[in-house]
Design an enzyme around this catalytic site. Structure first.
Site, short mmCIF file in Angstrom:
data_model
loop_
_atom_site.label_atom_id
_atom_site.label_comp_id
_atom_site.label_asym_id
_atom_site.label_seq_id
_atom_site.Cartn_x
_atom_site.Cartn_y
_atom_site.Cartn_z
N SER A 105 0.82 -1.11 0.09
CA SER A 105 -0.16 0.00 -0.16
C SER A 105 0.93 1.15 -0.02
CB SER A 105 -0.98 0.04 1.38
OG SER A 105 -1.51 1.26 1.18
N TYR A 130 -2.57 5.82 -4.89
CA TYR A 130 -3.58 6.62 -5.11
C TYR A 130 -3.13 7.84 -6.13
CZ TYR A 130 -6.16 4.41 -1.33
OH TYR A 130 -6.89 3.54 -0.49
C1 LIG Z 1 -7.35 -2.06 7.29
C2 LIG Z 1 -7.44 -1.89 5.61
C3 LIG Z 1 -6.52 -1.20 4.83
C4 LIG Z 1 -6.82 -1.04 3.64
N1 LIG Z 1 -5.91 -0.08 2.94
C5 LIG Z 1 -6.07 0.10 1.51
C6 LIG Z 1 -5.15 0.58 0.78
O1 LIG Z 1 -4.11 1.39 1.30
N2 LIG Z 1 -5.15 0.98 -0.43
C7 LIG Z 1 -6.16 0.38 -1.05
O2 LIG Z 1 -6.07 0.16 -2.25
N3 LIG Z 1 -7.18 -0.79 -0.60
C8 LIG Z 1 -6.94 -0.99 0.73
N4 LIG Z 1 -7.81 -1.78 1.51
C9 LIG Z 1 -8.51 -2.52 0.74
C10 LIG Z 1 -8.00 -3.90 0.10
O3 LIG Z 1 -6.96 -3.60 -0.71
C11 LIG Z 1 -8.75 -5.03 -0.17
O4 LIG Z 1 -9.71 -4.35 -1.25
C12 LIG Z 1 -9.75 -5.63 0.78
O5 LIG Z 1 -9.32 -5.59 2.03
C13 LIG Z 1 -10.20 -7.01 0.27
O6 LIG Z 1 -11.36 -7.50 1.20
P1 LIG Z 1 -10.94 -8.59 2.14
O7 LIG Z 1 -10.37 -7.79 3.28
O8 LIG Z 1 -12.33 -8.79 2.67
O9 LIG Z 1 -10.13 -9.50 1.73
C14 LIG Z 1 -7.55 -2.02 2.88
C15 LIG Z 1 -8.48 -2.80 3.36
C16 LIG Z 1 -8.22 -2.92 4.75
C17 LIG Z 1 -9.11 -4.01 5.62
C1 LIG Z 2 -4.99 7.12 3.31
C2 LIG Z 2 -5.11 5.55 3.79
C3 LIG Z 2 -5.99 4.73 3.14
C4 LIG Z 2 -6.28 3.66 3.88
C5 LIG Z 2 -7.40 2.62 2.96
O1 LIG Z 2 -7.42 2.56 1.88
C6 LIG Z 2 -8.39 1.96 4.00
O2 LIG Z 2 -8.38 2.16 5.05
O3 LIG Z 2 -9.26 1.25 3.17
#
Ligand SMILES: Cc1cc2nc3c(=O)[nH]c(=O)nc-3n(C[C@H](O)[C@H](O)[C@H](O)COP(=O)(O)O)c2cc1C
Ligand SMILES: CCCCC(=O)C(=O)O
Length: 349
Positions: A105, A130
């Site tokens: 990320s 992003y």
């Molecule tokens: C705690 C957390 C932080 C996340 N941070 C990001 C991120 O920084 N960038 C991003 O594109 N998706 C982020 N996501 C989404 C994940 O990439 C992904 O789409 C999602 O967690 C998939 O679902 P799952 O948790 O059920 O496997 C985040 C998800 C969680 C749970």
């Molecule tokens: C700027 C932080 C983005 C984190 C994110 O994408 C999430 O928490 O789902």
């Protein structure tokens, strides 16, 4: 050792401060989509084949020329140090050991360069970005990813604004603990500071054109759900799609991702990945049947990391690998490539 991802989540929940568990587990608004992602997998039923003589299964697949050992990649998740002091460095070592892709990320608590070093030469590392309103900042981030040896660039497009996450508001969680930062955002302005990550509401296909022109790395769009957007993306030079609703953290009541993936895989020729709610090997087989090349896992990695650090991530990935292998055997498939659409039926109960 826990026997399932569900048990890893329970362990993680016991170990983490409440606000951290809620940040990770939670989603937007009423969390309808968080639940829907998992429920939609359970609603689909497998129709196995028998007596096809499959002594061993081959779980390997190829993504942008890299062979990985199973059709599971690590979806990008922010702030791994909240789960474990080693943070993304531990995750990278576990992903390298498993022989699969880690999508780091942009909101990592270690820099992409340090993550690459921790993972070593064997890690197929991708960078999630992003797009920022200042093109110069975006370009610097892309260069850092290239310099770190990343093999693809994942651009998240489901976040023109931030989702409404009521658990975080209730817990007052709006910033990282003092002293922790998004290390990729350091030294971007010349004054040695750490920039905040912006959500940019006026992003358009022009920005994607700009990004594709900026780099030789394959660009993957993350957060596409509509087949027409998938087609448009490929027209704009996008080389892969990650079908995602951000784990239900952005638009609540968005479609469950497993319900969106088949219509997208049907209209594009680039690799299609899907994340959201994957908790079992049978979920992976269902995604493959609908035309996905691989799945991504977000929260399961965080549960492993929070429960048992680097070893916990390894254990989560190995549990999934064993479950996929068993699901392939029990459906009569010798490889990930052999999983056919007719293995899955809608539940008629
Ligand atoms: C705690 C957390 C932080 C996340 N941070 C990001 C991120 O920084 N960038 C991003 O594109 N998706 C982020 N996501 C989404 C994940 O990439 C992904 O789409 C999602 O967690 C998939 O679902 P799952 O948790 O059920 O496997 C985040 C998800 C969680 C749970
Ligand atoms: C700027 C932080 C983005 C984190 C994110 O994408 C999430 O928490 O789902």
């Amino acid at each position: 050792m826990p026997f399932s991802i569900r048990e890893f989540e329970a362990l993680a929940r016991d170990r983490l401060p409440r606000y951290v568990y809620d940040f990770m587990a939670g989603g937007a608004d009423d969390e309808v989509t968080v639940r829907a992602n998992e429920n939609a997998f359970a609603r689909l039923r497998l129709l196995p084949r028998v007596l096809r003589g499959r002594p061993k299964r081959d779980l390997g697949i190829t993504l942008f020329g890299d062979e990985i050992t199973m059709p599971v990649v690590l979806s990008p998740t922010a702030f791994h140090r909240l789960a474990d002091p080693e943070g993304e460095l531990a995750t990278a070592r576990a992903a390298a050991r498993a022989g699969t892709v880690m999508i780091a990320s942009m909101a990592s608590t270690a820099s992409i360069g340090d993550i690459a070093k921790a993972g070593g030469a064997d890690l197929a590392l991708w960078f999630q970005a992003y797009i920022q309103s200042d093109t110069g900042i975006t370009r610097t981030l892309v260069r850092r990813a290239e310099d770190a040896g990343c093999r693809a660039l994942v651009v998240t497009v489901d976040s023109p604004v931030f989702g409404w996450r009521e658990r975080d508001h209730r817990n007052g969680f709006h910033h990282l603990p003092v002293g922790w930062h998004c290390e990729n955002m350091r030294d971007l302005t010349g004054d040695g500071g750490v920039l905040d990550i912006e959500m940019v509401a006026d992003l358009s296909w022009d920005h994607i054109d700009q990004l594709v022109a900026m780099t030789d790395l394959p660009v993957v769009l993350k957060g596409v759900l509509h087949p027409d957007d998938a087609v448009t993306a490929v027209d704009h030079g996008v080389r892969g799609l990650l079908v995602s609703n951000h784990g239900g953290r952005q638009l609540d009541t968005a479609i469950a991702t497993i319900d969106a993936v088949a219509d997208i895989a049907a209209v594009v020729d680039v690799p299609v990945l899907v994340d959201g709610g994957v908790r079992r090997g049978t979920d992976v087989v269902k995604a493959l049947a609908f035309g996905a090349r691989a799945v991504g896992v977000g929260r399961p990695v965080l549960w492993g990391l929070a429960a048992r650090g680097e070893d916990g991530v390894t254990e989560v990935l190995e549990l999934l690998r064993a479950e996929i292998d068993r699901a392939l055997a029990l459906t009569g498939c010798a490889s990930a490539h052999e999983v056919a659409r007719d293995l899955v039926r809608e539940d008629r109960c």
